[in-house]
Design a protein around this motif. Sequence first.
Motif, PDB file in Angstrom:
ATOM      1  N   ARG A  16      44.281  34.915  35.978  1.00  0.00           N
ATOM      2  CA  ARG A  16      44.606  35.731  37.155  1.00  0.00           C
ATOM      3  C   ARG A  16      43.930  35.173  38.403  1.00  0.00           C
ATOM      4  O   ARG A  16      44.527  35.107  39.480  1.00  0.00           O
ATOM      5  N   GLN A  17      42.669  34.799  38.253  1.00  0.00           N
ATOM      6  CA  GLN A  17      41.938  34.278  39.406  1.00  0.00           C
ATOM      7  C   GLN A  17      42.424  32.889  39.813  1.00  0.00           C
ATOM      8  O   GLN A  17      42.513  32.574  41.002  1.00  0.00           O
ATOM      9  N   GLY A  18      42.719  32.051  38.815  1.00  0.00           N
ATOM     10  CA  GLY A  18      42.989  30.649  39.102  1.00  0.00           C
ATOM     11  C   GLY A  18      44.402  30.327  39.528  1.00  0.00           C
ATOM     12  O   GLY A  18      44.625  29.370  40.274  1.00  0.00           O
ATOM     13  N   LEU A  19      45.377  31.119  39.077  1.00  0.00           N
ATOM     14  CA  LEU A  19      46.770  30.748  39.317  1.00  0.00           C
ATOM     15  C   LEU A  19      47.312  31.232  40.654  1.00  0.00           C
ATOM     16  O   LEU A  19      48.365  30.762  41.100  1.00  0.00           O
ATOM     17  N   GLY A  20      46.615  32.160  41.276  1.00  0.00           N
ATOM     18  CA  GLY A  20      47.070  32.616  42.586  1.00  0.00           C
ATOM     19  C   GLY A  20      48.482  33.174  42.540  1.00  0.00           C
ATOM     20  O   GLY A  20      48.804  34.039  41.732  1.00  0.00           O
ATOM     21  N   ARG A  21      49.362  32.641  43.407  1.00  0.00           N
ATOM     22  CA  ARG A  21      50.734  33.150  43.513  1.00  0.00           C
ATOM     23  C   ARG A  21      51.721  32.403  42.614  1.00  0.00           C
ATOM     24  O   ARG A  21      52.931  32.555  42.762  1.00  0.00           O
ATOM     25  N   MET A  22      51.215  31.604  41.659  1.00  0.00           N
ATOM     26  CA  MET A  22      52.132  30.875  40.773  1.00  0.00           C
ATOM     27  C   MET A  22      52.937  31.813  39.884  1.00  0.00           C
ATOM     28  O   MET A  22      54.048  31.475  39.468  1.00  0.00           O
ATOM     29  N   VAL A  23      52.360  32.984  39.541  1.00  0.00           N
ATOM     30  CA  VAL A  23      53.046  33.919  38.647  1.00  0.00           C
ATOM     31  C   VAL A  23      52.998  35.323  39.234  1.00  0.00           C
ATOM     32  O   VAL A  23      52.137  35.647  40.052  1.00  0.00           O
ATOM     33  N   ARG A  24      53.929  36.155  38.782  1.00  0.00           N
ATOM     34  CA  ARG A  24      53.948  37.551  39.215  1.00  0.00           C
ATOM     35  C   ARG A  24      52.898  38.375  38.493  1.00  0.00           C
ATOM     36  O   ARG A  24      52.372  39.344  39.036  1.00  0.00           O
ATOM     37  N   GLU A  25      52.637  38.027  37.236  1.00  0.00           N
ATOM     38  CA  GLU A  25      51.684  38.804  36.456  1.00  0.00           C
ATOM     39  C   GLU A  25      51.083  37.948  35.352  1.00  0.00           C
ATOM     40  O   GLU A  25      51.686  36.979  34.889  1.00  0.00           O
ATOM     41  N   VAL A  26      49.867  38.327  34.959  1.00  0.00           N
ATOM     42  CA  VAL A  26      49.214  37.773  33.777  1.00  0.00           C
ATOM     43  C   VAL A  26      48.839  38.968  32.916  1.00  0.00           C
ATOM     44  O   VAL A  26      47.977  39.756  33.291  1.00  0.00           O
ATOM     45  N   ALA A  27      49.498  39.130  31.785  1.00  0.00           N
ATOM     46  CA  ALA A  27      49.246  40.276  30.909  1.00  0.00           C
ATOM     47  C   ALA A  27      48.334  39.858  29.776  1.00  0.00           C
ATOM     48  O   ALA A  27      48.538  38.815  29.150  1.00  0.00           O
ATOM     49  N   ALA A  28      47.300  40.675  29.502  1.00  0.00           N
ATOM     50  CA  ALA A  28      46.358  40.366  28.428  1.00  0.00           C
ATOM     51  C   ALA A  28      46.960  40.627  27.061  1.00  0.00           C
ATOM     52  O   ALA A  28      46.391  40.256  26.052  1.00  0.00           O
TER      53      ALA A  28
END
Length: 230
Positions: A16-28
């Motif tokens: 979440r911290q590293g990808l910035g705006r590359m993705v809409r969401e990072v789900a655990a």
Amino acid sequence: MSLLIQVQDAIADRLRQGLGRMVREVAADLDETGLCGLDLAQGSFQSRLTPAAGSPGLNPQALARLPALWTVAGGISACQPSASLRQRYKAQARFTVIVGDRLQADHGYAGAGVWQLVYAVRRLLSAQDFGLAVSPLMPEQVRPLGQAQRDGQPWSLVACDFSCHWLDEALDNGHWPSPQGEADPDQVFARFGGRLEGPAAEWRSTRLDYSLDGKPGVKAQDVVKQPPSA
């Protein structure tokens, strides 16, 4: 908390911290997205992300969320006795990041594209231990899962596998958990009324007896005592 969950949460947080705006969401976990979990048995991926094992299509719910990532704790794949530490076992764990994005990025697309996203995930996670008592993450296989058309363009899901290990400590034979405080993982037994063992007796003194040339009889003696409390 299980180290499996701690590592999975740490993976999601770093992405979440590293990808910035590359993705809409990072789900655990896939359940957070309202889709479903992955079946990781024998390394195969079968879920509602892909309608069937042999189908290249993607579930419309998953397709609509892309670009996105899902992280999955794949469980402990092996456990062996530690070579140097008694009562400890080396647990080998597997984690997978499911990457979804357009198959090819061009000047008309503002995203990274699936293969750039795969690179970014492996770059951010490889050799990281997140400050936990685990070995650094080892990057492993990268496997395409399926493709589908959206807005006239092919979109793809790719699985990025990682592994790490840690040492699990076993109880001495015949003994029971003895949690030493609220932060102790064994506190779960106390919380739910499991059988516990009293804490080890407080050390007060140690006596050392000396003999000469292996002959019986004590020739000298030392007693080391706990210093009095201030």
